[in-house]
Design an enzyme around this catalytic site. Structure first.
Site, PDB file in Angstrom:
ATOM      1  N   ALA A  11       0.958  -1.342   0.122  1.00 31.37           N
ATOM      2  CA  ALA A  11      -0.167  -0.024   0.184  1.00 31.37           C
ATOM      3  C   ALA A  11       0.951   1.093  -0.111  1.00 31.37           C
ATOM      4  O   ALA A  11       0.697   2.274   0.730  1.00 31.37           O
ATOM      5  CB  ALA A  11      -0.820   0.044   0.992  1.00 31.37           C
ATOM      6  N   TYR A  13       2.842   4.069  -2.841  1.00 31.48           N
ATOM      7  CA  TYR A  13       2.206   4.924  -3.876  1.00 31.48           C
ATOM      8  C   TYR A  13       1.473   4.053  -4.911  1.00 31.48           C
ATOM      9  O   TYR A  13       0.419   4.330  -5.094  1.00 31.48           O
ATOM     10  CB  TYR A  13       3.247   5.828  -4.432  1.00 31.48           C
ATOM     11  CG  TYR A  13       3.650   6.699  -3.723  1.00 31.48           C
ATOM     12  CD1 TYR A  13       3.020   7.929  -3.471  1.00 31.48           C
ATOM     13  CD2 TYR A  13       5.149   6.957  -3.221  1.00 31.48           C
ATOM     14  CE1 TYR A  13       3.769   9.060  -2.576  1.00 31.48           C
ATOM     15  CE2 TYR A  13       5.915   7.767  -2.434  1.00 31.48           C
ATOM     16  CZ  TYR A  13       4.991   8.961  -2.143  1.00 31.48           C
ATOM     17  OH  TYR A  13       5.313   9.834  -1.403  1.00 31.48           O
ATOM     18  N   ASN A  35      -0.780  -5.376   3.655  1.00 27.68           N
ATOM     19  CA  ASN A  35       0.287  -4.658   3.806  1.00 27.68           C
ATOM     20  C   ASN A  35       0.784  -4.983   5.235  1.00 27.68           C
ATOM     21  O   ASN A  35       0.097  -4.927   6.107  1.00 27.68           O
ATOM     22  CB  ASN A  35      -0.154  -3.190   3.816  1.00 27.68           C
ATOM     23  CG  ASN A  35       1.111  -2.066   3.432  1.00 27.68           C
ATOM     24  OD1 ASN A  35       1.806  -2.195   2.510  1.00 27.68           O
ATOM     25  ND2 ASN A  35       1.166  -1.223   4.716  1.00 27.68           N
ATOM     26  N   GLU A 167      17.649  16.084  -0.031  1.00 32.61           N
ATOM     27  CA  GLU A 167      16.436  16.483   0.634  1.00 32.61           C
ATOM     28  C   GLU A 167      16.688  16.319   2.007  1.00 32.61           C
ATOM     29  O   GLU A 167      16.061  17.273   2.895  1.00 32.61           O
ATOM     30  CB  GLU A 167      15.209  15.916   0.152  1.00 32.61           C
ATOM     31  CG  GLU A 167      14.761  16.175  -1.297  1.00 32.61           C
ATOM     32  CD  GLU A 167      13.394  15.721  -1.848  1.00 32.61           C
ATOM     33  OE1 GLU A 167      12.986  14.646  -1.333  1.00 32.61           O
ATOM     34  OE2 GLU A 167      12.925  16.535  -2.293  1.00 32.61           O
ATOM     35  N   ASP A 297       8.423   0.538  -7.420  1.00 29.43           N
ATOM     36  CA  ASP A 297       9.830   0.330  -7.524  1.00 29.43           C
ATOM     37  C   ASP A 297      10.276  -1.229  -7.936  1.00 29.43           C
ATOM     38  O   ASP A 297      11.430  -1.333  -8.079  1.00 29.43           O
ATOM     39  CB  ASP A 297      10.504   0.592  -6.151  1.00 29.43           C
ATOM     40  CG  ASP A 297      10.311   2.094  -5.800  1.00 29.43           C
ATOM     41  OD1 ASP A 297      10.004   2.592  -6.926  1.00 29.43           O
ATOM     42  OD2 ASP A 297      10.172   2.542  -4.562  1.00 29.43           O
TER      43      ASP A 297
HETATM   44  P1  NAD Z   1      19.539   7.607  -6.240  1.00 32.19           P
HETATM   45  O1  NAD Z   1      20.317   6.316  -6.804  1.00 32.19           O
HETATM   46  O2  NAD Z   1      18.976   8.826  -7.183  1.00 32.19           O
HETATM   47  O3  NAD Z   1      20.861   8.401  -5.702  1.00 32.19           O
HETATM   48  C1  NAD Z   1      21.884   7.773  -5.109  1.00 32.19           C
HETATM   49  C2  NAD Z   1      23.393   8.458  -4.973  1.00 32.19           C
HETATM   50  O4  NAD Z   1      24.190   7.619  -4.485  1.00 32.19           O
HETATM   51  C3  NAD Z   1      23.768   8.639  -6.457  1.00 32.19           C
HETATM   52  O5  NAD Z   1      24.245  10.048  -7.012  1.00 32.19           O
HETATM   53  C4  NAD Z   1      24.972   7.746  -6.693  1.00 32.19           C
HETATM   54  O6  NAD Z   1      25.824   8.053  -7.614  1.00 32.19           O
HETATM   55  C5  NAD Z   1      25.569   7.738  -5.085  1.00 32.19           C
HETATM   56  N1  NAD Z   1      26.297   6.628  -4.890  1.00 32.19           N
HETATM   57  C6  NAD Z   1      25.891   5.142  -5.077  1.00 32.19           C
HETATM   58  N2  NAD Z   1      26.837   4.394  -4.770  1.00 32.19           N
HETATM   59  C7  NAD Z   1      27.873   5.244  -4.056  1.00 32.19           C
HETATM   60  C8  NAD Z   1      29.022   5.060  -3.270  1.00 32.19           C
HETATM   61  N3  NAD Z   1      29.568   3.770  -3.127  1.00 32.19           N
HETATM   62  N4  NAD Z   1      29.606   6.035  -2.845  1.00 32.19           N
HETATM   63  C9  NAD Z   1      29.188   7.270  -3.136  1.00 32.19           C
HETATM   64  N5  NAD Z   1      28.048   7.418  -3.740  1.00 32.19           N
HETATM   65  C10 NAD Z   1      27.499   6.446  -4.248  1.00 32.19           C
HETATM   66  O7  NAD Z   1      18.799   7.114  -5.044  1.00 32.19           O
HETATM   67  P2  NAD Z   1      17.914   7.922  -4.145  1.00 32.19           P
HETATM   68  O8  NAD Z   1      18.362   9.670  -3.816  1.00 32.19           O
HETATM   69  O9  NAD Z   1      17.397   7.397  -2.937  1.00 32.19           O
HETATM   70  O10 NAD Z   1      16.623   8.153  -5.134  1.00 32.19           O
HETATM   71  C11 NAD Z   1      15.872   6.902  -5.707  1.00 32.19           C
HETATM   72  C12 NAD Z   1      14.746   7.193  -6.314  1.00 32.19           C
HETATM   73  O11 NAD Z   1      13.748   8.012  -5.864  1.00 32.19           O
HETATM   74  C13 NAD Z   1      15.378   8.048  -7.594  1.00 32.19           C
HETATM   75  O12 NAD Z   1      14.893   7.786  -8.884  1.00 32.19           O
HETATM   76  C14 NAD Z   1      15.083   9.512  -7.492  1.00 32.19           C
HETATM   77  O13 NAD Z   1      14.915  10.182  -8.352  1.00 32.19           O
HETATM   78  C15 NAD Z   1      13.676   9.172  -6.388  1.00 32.19           C
HETATM   79  N6  NAD Z   1      13.346  10.233  -5.424  1.00 32.19           N
HETATM   80  C16 NAD Z   1      12.692  11.472  -5.907  1.00 32.19           C
HETATM   81  C17 NAD Z   1      12.251  12.437  -5.116  1.00 32.19           C
HETATM   82  C18 NAD Z   1      11.865  13.852  -5.618  1.00 32.19           C
HETATM   83  O14 NAD Z   1      11.259  13.744  -6.461  1.00 32.19           O
HETATM   84  N7  NAD Z   1      11.889  14.729  -4.852  1.00 32.19           N
HETATM   85  C19 NAD Z   1      13.060  12.308  -3.719  1.00 32.19           C
HETATM   86  C20 NAD Z   1      13.655  11.014  -3.385  1.00 32.19           C
HETATM   87  C21 NAD Z   1      13.709  10.263  -4.238  1.00 32.19           C
END
Ligand code: NAD
Length: 401
Positions: A11, A13, A35, A167, A297
């Site tokens: 449950a 998004y 869920n 964020e 996801d």
């Molecule tokens: P992400 O995969 O987008 O970012 C993870 C970051 O960690 C990347 O920049 C990557 O290069 C880095 N990384 C990976 N392994 C590493 C290492 N060993 N050492 C150092 N850096 C490393 O993950 P996220 O931020 O959790 O986001 C997941 C998804 O959710 C994405 O598609 C994101 O766009 C989305 N999201 C969107 C929003 C929003 O729209 N406001 C907010 C949160 C998440």
């Protein structure tokens, strides 16, 4: 004739929006949603709980507020496994349930990439309990500082610089003055470091926007290490590689936000997957299983413009849910399906409560207008899934903290 059994797993998004939309179809069906918790949480707000900006109640609401009890049965339980050929789902406490159609929307898990020490010493931020743990852990370190004067207790490392990390840093840096007062800490000894493997920060935005966002965080004291992949996490430090050298940042609060993978139940249930994601067919079903939809996801949909799967976002999960509700109805009524298509409307990344950067329908936004845009988008989403009451209770109408 027995009613068609529709089972929705998860449950989040994707799952909850599917339920909302499928109930609107008034099918001759028995719907079940399963869920683990009795609540839905807005995963894109977890950073607010982890930073202490908002309590868990602000980013969650009861699943029952979406359930139409005339059509749907809610089972609070943990999914153990899907038997895709037998068309059954094994639950931890409620035995096995059968389905004619399944919507597999079990969400994401933290991805450690097999890096030593991550599971033991770093704090993921993937659901309400883990986000609460990040906040409580940091508070405990601050409380200990006054007894020991160990400066590593005031050091926080945020691993990765994706949206989740940025964020979180945005909210954390806005909360820090309050925390410094609460724990009577030396502000100049607080250290916040973000370590990113890739050479560029926030590459999805035009340079003007990413520079603006990163500068905001730097102005609030965040130090960025860029092009420096993390190689190991220890109880007291994060080890990273700079050129050919291994270096470390000492810290007692290590937050792991380097990306996510789909639920491990995808692989456990025998679907062909990569990082917990199944490359789904055009109607969002698993290849070879026309009655099993996989969305959110746990799914991968190819973006033909760049030959890579779309990133997993709330936006695509919600669009998939709308499509699944239509296609469930079409399949049950033996009508033609509507292939799923997706065009991203853009994305907005917050830098605290009243600042953001974003690109929305081709327009670049920064600062307060971007933050307002994010709140409008999120309130609309809350309204569509949760309804008016949920939107007014949980929505964002505050302009400033
Ligand atoms: P992400 O995969 O987008 O970012 C993870 C970051 O960690 C990347 O920049 C990557 O290069 C880095 N990384 C990976 N392994 C590493 C290492 N060993 N050492 C150092 N850096 C490393 O993950 P996220 O931020 O959790 O986001 C997941 C998804 O959710 C994405 O598609 C994101 O766009 C989305 N999201 C969107 C929003 C929003 O729209 N406001 C907010 C949160 C998440």
């Amino acid at each position: 004739m027995a009613k068609t059994k529709i089972v929705i797993l998860g449950a989040g998004y994707a799952g909850l929006r599917t339920l909302k939309q499928v109930q609107k179809e008034h099918l001759d069906a028995e719907i079940t949603i399963v869920n683990k918790n009795e609540y839905h949480y807005e995963a894109t707000y977890l950073h607010e709980v982890a930073s202490g900006a908002n309590p868990p109640e602000k980013i969650s609401f009861p699943i029952m507020s979406v359930v139409d009890q005339k059509q749907t049965n809610f089972i609070q339980d943990t999914v153990v496994m899907v038997n895709k050929d037998e068309k059954t789902v094994e639950l931890a406490k409620n035995g096995t349930i059968e389905f004619d159609y399944l919507v597999f929307a079990l969400g994401f898990e933290s991805e450690s990439f097999g890096i030593t020490g991550v599971d033991e010493f770093a704090l993921p931020m993937v659901d309400i309990p883990t986000a609460v743990k990040v906040r409580e852990h940091m508070h405990a370190q601050f409380a200990k500082y006054n007894e020991t004067k160990d400066e590593t207790l005031l050091s926080i490392v945020v691993c990765g610089a994706g949206f989740t990390s940025i964020e979180y840093l945005g909210e954390l840096t806005q909360q820090m003055p309050k925390l410094v007062k609460e724990y009577n800490l030396p502000a100049d000894k607080i250290s916040i470091t973000c370590i990113e493997a890739m050479p560029t920060l926030l590459p999805m935005f035009v340079e003007k926007l990413s520079t603006y966002g990163i500068q905001k965080l730097k102005d609030r004291g965040v130090k960025f290490l860029v092009g420096t992949p993390i190689k190991e996490v220890t109880p007291e430090a994060v080890v990273y590689q700079e050129n050919d050298e291994l270096k470390e940042v000492k810290a007692k609060t290590i937050v792991w936000t380097t990306g996510v993978k789909g639920s491990s139940l995808v692989g456990k249930s025998g679907f062909e997957e990569r990082r917990g994601r199944v490359m789904v067919a055009e109607d969002l079903t698993a290849p070879g299983y026309p009655t099993i939809f996989i969305i959110g996801d746990c799914s991968a949909v190819m973006d033909k413009t760049c030959d890579r799967p779309f990133p997993t976002t709330a936006q695509i999960a919600l669009k998939q849910a709308d499509n699944v509700a239509k296609n469930l109805a079409a399949k049950i009524k033996n009508q033609p399906i509507v292939p799923f298509t997706f065009k991203s409307q853009g994305s907005v990344c917050s830098i605290g409560n009243n600042e953001a950067i974003g690109e929305v329908m081709g327009h670049n936004l920064k600062g307060y207008p971007a933050s307002m845009m994010k709140k409008v988008i999120e309130n609309k989403s809350l309204m569509t899934t949760g309804g008016m009451k949920v939107m007014f209770e949980k929505g964002r109408f505050d302009l400033y903290h």
